[in-house]
Design a protein around this motif. Structure first.
Motif, PDB file in Angstrom:
ATOM      1  N   MET A   1     -32.421  35.061  24.416  1.00  0.00           N
ATOM      2  CA  MET A   1     -32.252  36.232  23.594  1.00  0.00           C
ATOM      3  C   MET A   1     -33.557  36.499  22.842  1.00  0.00           C
ATOM      4  N   PRO A   2     -34.257  37.595  23.105  1.00  0.00           N
ATOM      5  CA  PRO A   2     -35.535  37.859  22.447  1.00  0.00           C
ATOM      6  C   PRO A   2     -35.345  38.169  20.966  1.00  0.00           C
ATOM      7  N   ALA A   3     -36.332  37.745  20.192  1.00  0.00           N
ATOM      8  CA  ALA A   3     -36.297  37.972  18.750  1.00  0.00           C
ATOM      9  C   ALA A   3     -36.749  39.387  18.439  1.00  0.00           C
ATOM     10  N   PRO A   4     -36.193  39.991  17.386  1.00  0.00           N
ATOM     11  CA  PRO A   4     -36.700  41.294  16.962  1.00  0.00           C
ATOM     12  C   PRO A   4     -38.172  41.160  16.547  1.00  0.00           C
ATOM     13  N   ASP A   5     -38.905  42.254  16.608  1.00  0.00           N
ATOM     14  CA  ASP A   5     -40.330  42.223  16.296  1.00  0.00           C
ATOM     15  C   ASP A   5     -40.608  41.767  14.867  1.00  0.00           C
ATOM     16  N   ASP A   6     -39.716  42.073  13.935  1.00  0.00           N
ATOM     17  CA  ASP A   6     -39.947  41.723  12.535  1.00  0.00           C
ATOM     18  C   ASP A   6     -39.440  40.325  12.180  1.00  0.00           C
ATOM     19  N   CYS A   7     -38.996  39.574  13.149  1.00  0.00           N
ATOM     20  CA  CYS A   7     -38.461  38.234  12.930  1.00  0.00           C
ATOM     21  C   CYS A   7     -39.599  37.222  12.890  1.00  0.00           C
ATOM     22  N   TYR A   8     -39.549  36.299  11.939  1.00  0.00           N
ATOM     23  CA  TYR A   8     -40.548  35.227  11.842  1.00  0.00           C
ATOM     24  C   TYR A   8     -40.028  34.050  12.661  1.00  0.00           C
ATOM     25  N   THR A   9     -40.816  33.596  13.628  1.00  0.00           N
ATOM     26  CA  THR A   9     -40.372  32.566  14.551  1.00  0.00           C
ATOM     27  C   THR A   9     -41.054  31.236  14.271  1.00  0.00           C
ATOM     28  N   ILE A  10     -40.249  30.185  14.217  1.00  0.00           N
ATOM     29  CA  ILE A  10     -40.748  28.827  14.073  1.00  0.00           C
ATOM     30  C   ILE A  10     -40.472  28.107  15.384  1.00  0.00           C
ATOM     31  N   LEU A  11     -41.529  27.611  16.029  1.00  0.00           N
ATOM     32  CA  LEU A  11     -41.390  26.911  17.304  1.00  0.00           C
ATOM     33  C   LEU A  11     -41.444  25.403  17.088  1.00  0.00           C
ATOM     34  N   ILE A  12     -40.488  24.709  17.690  1.00  0.00           N
ATOM     35  CA  ILE A  12     -40.440  23.255  17.617  1.00  0.00           C
ATOM     36  C   ILE A  12     -40.342  22.732  19.044  1.00  0.00           C
ATOM     37  N   ARG A  13     -41.176  21.758  19.357  1.00  0.00           N
ATOM     38  CA  ARG A  13     -41.142  21.131  20.684  1.00  0.00           C
ATOM     39  C   ARG A  13     -40.755  19.664  20.511  1.00  0.00           C
ATOM     40  N   VAL A  14     -39.692  19.266  21.184  1.00  0.00           N
ATOM     41  CA  VAL A  14     -39.260  17.861  21.154  1.00  0.00           C
ATOM     42  C   VAL A  14     -38.835  17.437  22.549  1.00  0.00           C
ATOM     43  N   ASP A  15     -38.950  16.132  22.805  1.00  0.00           N
ATOM     44  CA  ASP A  15     -38.533  15.641  24.112  1.00  0.00           C
ATOM     45  C   ASP A  15     -37.073  15.206  24.119  1.00  0.00           C
ATOM     46  N   GLN A  16     -36.517  14.944  22.920  1.00  0.00           N
ATOM     47  CA  GLN A  16     -35.107  14.576  22.802  1.00  0.00           C
ATOM     48  C   GLN A  16     -34.502  15.261  21.581  1.00  0.00           C
ATOM     49  N   VAL A  17     -33.317  15.799  21.738  1.00  0.00           N
ATOM     50  CA  VAL A  17     -32.628  16.459  20.634  1.00  0.00           C
ATOM     51  C   VAL A  17     -32.428  15.484  19.474  1.00  0.00           C
ATOM     52  N   ASP A  36     -36.240  13.870   8.093  1.00  0.00           N
ATOM     53  CA  ASP A  36     -37.052  14.351   6.979  1.00  0.00           C
ATOM     54  C   ASP A  36     -38.298  15.095   7.453  1.00  0.00           C
ATOM     55  N   ASP A  37     -38.964  14.554   8.472  1.00  0.00           N
ATOM     56  CA  ASP A  37     -40.175  15.209   8.980  1.00  0.00           C
ATOM     57  C   ASP A  37     -39.851  16.546   9.640  1.00  0.00           C
ATOM     58  N   ALA A  38     -38.766  16.601  10.374  1.00  0.00           N
ATOM     59  CA  ALA A  38     -38.374  17.856  11.035  1.00  0.00           C
ATOM     60  C   ALA A  38     -38.003  18.909   9.987  1.00  0.00           C
ATOM     61  N   GLU A  39     -37.255  18.501   8.978  1.00  0.00           N
ATOM     62  CA  GLU A  39     -36.867  19.452   7.931  1.00  0.00           C
ATOM     63  C   GLU A  39     -38.095  19.936   7.168  1.00  0.00           C
ATOM     64  N   ARG A  40     -38.993  19.029   6.825  1.00  0.00           N
ATOM     65  CA  ARG A  40     -40.221  19.396   6.110  1.00  0.00           C
ATOM     66  C   ARG A  40     -41.047  20.384   6.943  1.00  0.00           C
ATOM     67  N   PHE A  41     -41.156  20.128   8.240  1.00  0.00           N
ATOM     68  CA  PHE A  41     -41.891  21.021   9.142  1.00  0.00           C
ATOM     69  C   PHE A  41     -41.286  22.428   9.111  1.00  0.00           C
ATOM     70  N   ILE A  42     -39.976  22.511   9.239  1.00  0.00           N
ATOM     71  CA  ILE A  42     -39.295  23.811   9.251  1.00  0.00           C
ATOM     72  C   ILE A  42     -39.466  24.521   7.919  1.00  0.00           C
ATOM     73  N   VAL A  43     -39.265  23.801   6.830  1.00  0.00           N
ATOM     74  CA  VAL A  43     -39.355  24.406   5.500  1.00  0.00           C
ATOM     75  C   VAL A  43     -40.778  24.894   5.220  1.00  0.00           C
ATOM     76  N   GLU A  44     -41.786  24.091   5.564  1.00  0.00           N
ATOM     77  CA  GLU A  44     -43.170  24.506   5.326  1.00  0.00           C
ATOM     78  C   GLU A  44     -43.513  25.774   6.103  1.00  0.00           C
ATOM     79  N   TRP A  45     -43.072  25.859   7.344  1.00  0.00           N
ATOM     80  CA  TRP A  45     -43.336  27.072   8.119  1.00  0.00           C
ATOM     81  C   TRP A  45     -42.525  28.246   7.585  1.00  0.00           C
ATOM     82  N   ALA A  46     -41.312  27.984   7.150  1.00  0.00           N
ATOM     83  CA  ALA A  46     -40.473  29.062   6.607  1.00  0.00           C
ATOM     84  C   ALA A  46     -41.071  29.628   5.320  1.00  0.00           C
ATOM     85  N   GLN A  47     -41.740  28.790   4.553  1.00  0.00           N
ATOM     86  CA  GLN A  47     -42.376  29.265   3.317  1.00  0.00           C
ATOM     87  C   GLN A  47     -43.537  30.206   3.609  1.00  0.00           C
TER      88      GLN A  47
END
Length: 117
Positions: A1-17, A36-47
């Protein structure tokens, strides 16, 4: 599902869920805390996102991990994690404001000078 143009996208790459979640958390997968590291990564990019932009998180997985049951559980778990954090922050803010009002009401009478006739 493509994101709307005004949507801010955070990309995460992992080898295991499982790497996205706290391995010591015994709760069911959909209610697990994020690592903790995954949450910090998401929050920092979201800010970094514009304040009015919706945020989309895209998780790139290996083909062996990209099973529909994993992706649905992952969506539910991330949503649950951030919704519970938001609810917790809201409760803490409400309590802080309640305490601030109480202290203000106590401090105002004490701060007025004594008037003697």
């Amino acid at each position: 599902m493509p994101a709307p143009d005004d949507c801010y996208t955070i990309l995460i790459r992992v080898d295991q869920v499982a790497r996205l979640f706290n391995s010591l958390d015994p709760t069911p997968f959909r209610k697990r805390d994020l690592d903790d590291d995954a949450e910090r990564f998401i929050v920092e990019w979201a800010q970094e996102a514009p304040s009015n932009a919706p945020i989309e998180i895209i998780v790139h997985l290996l083909a062996t991990e990209a099973k529909p049951e994993y992706t649905h559980a992952l969506q539910a778990a991330v949503r649950y994690n951030f919704e519970s954090r938001a609810n917790q922050a809201h409760r803490e803010l409400r309590e802080l404001l309640r305490e601030g009002r109480r202290v203000l009401l106590i401090g105002i009478p004490m701060g007025q000078p004594n008037r003697q006739p």
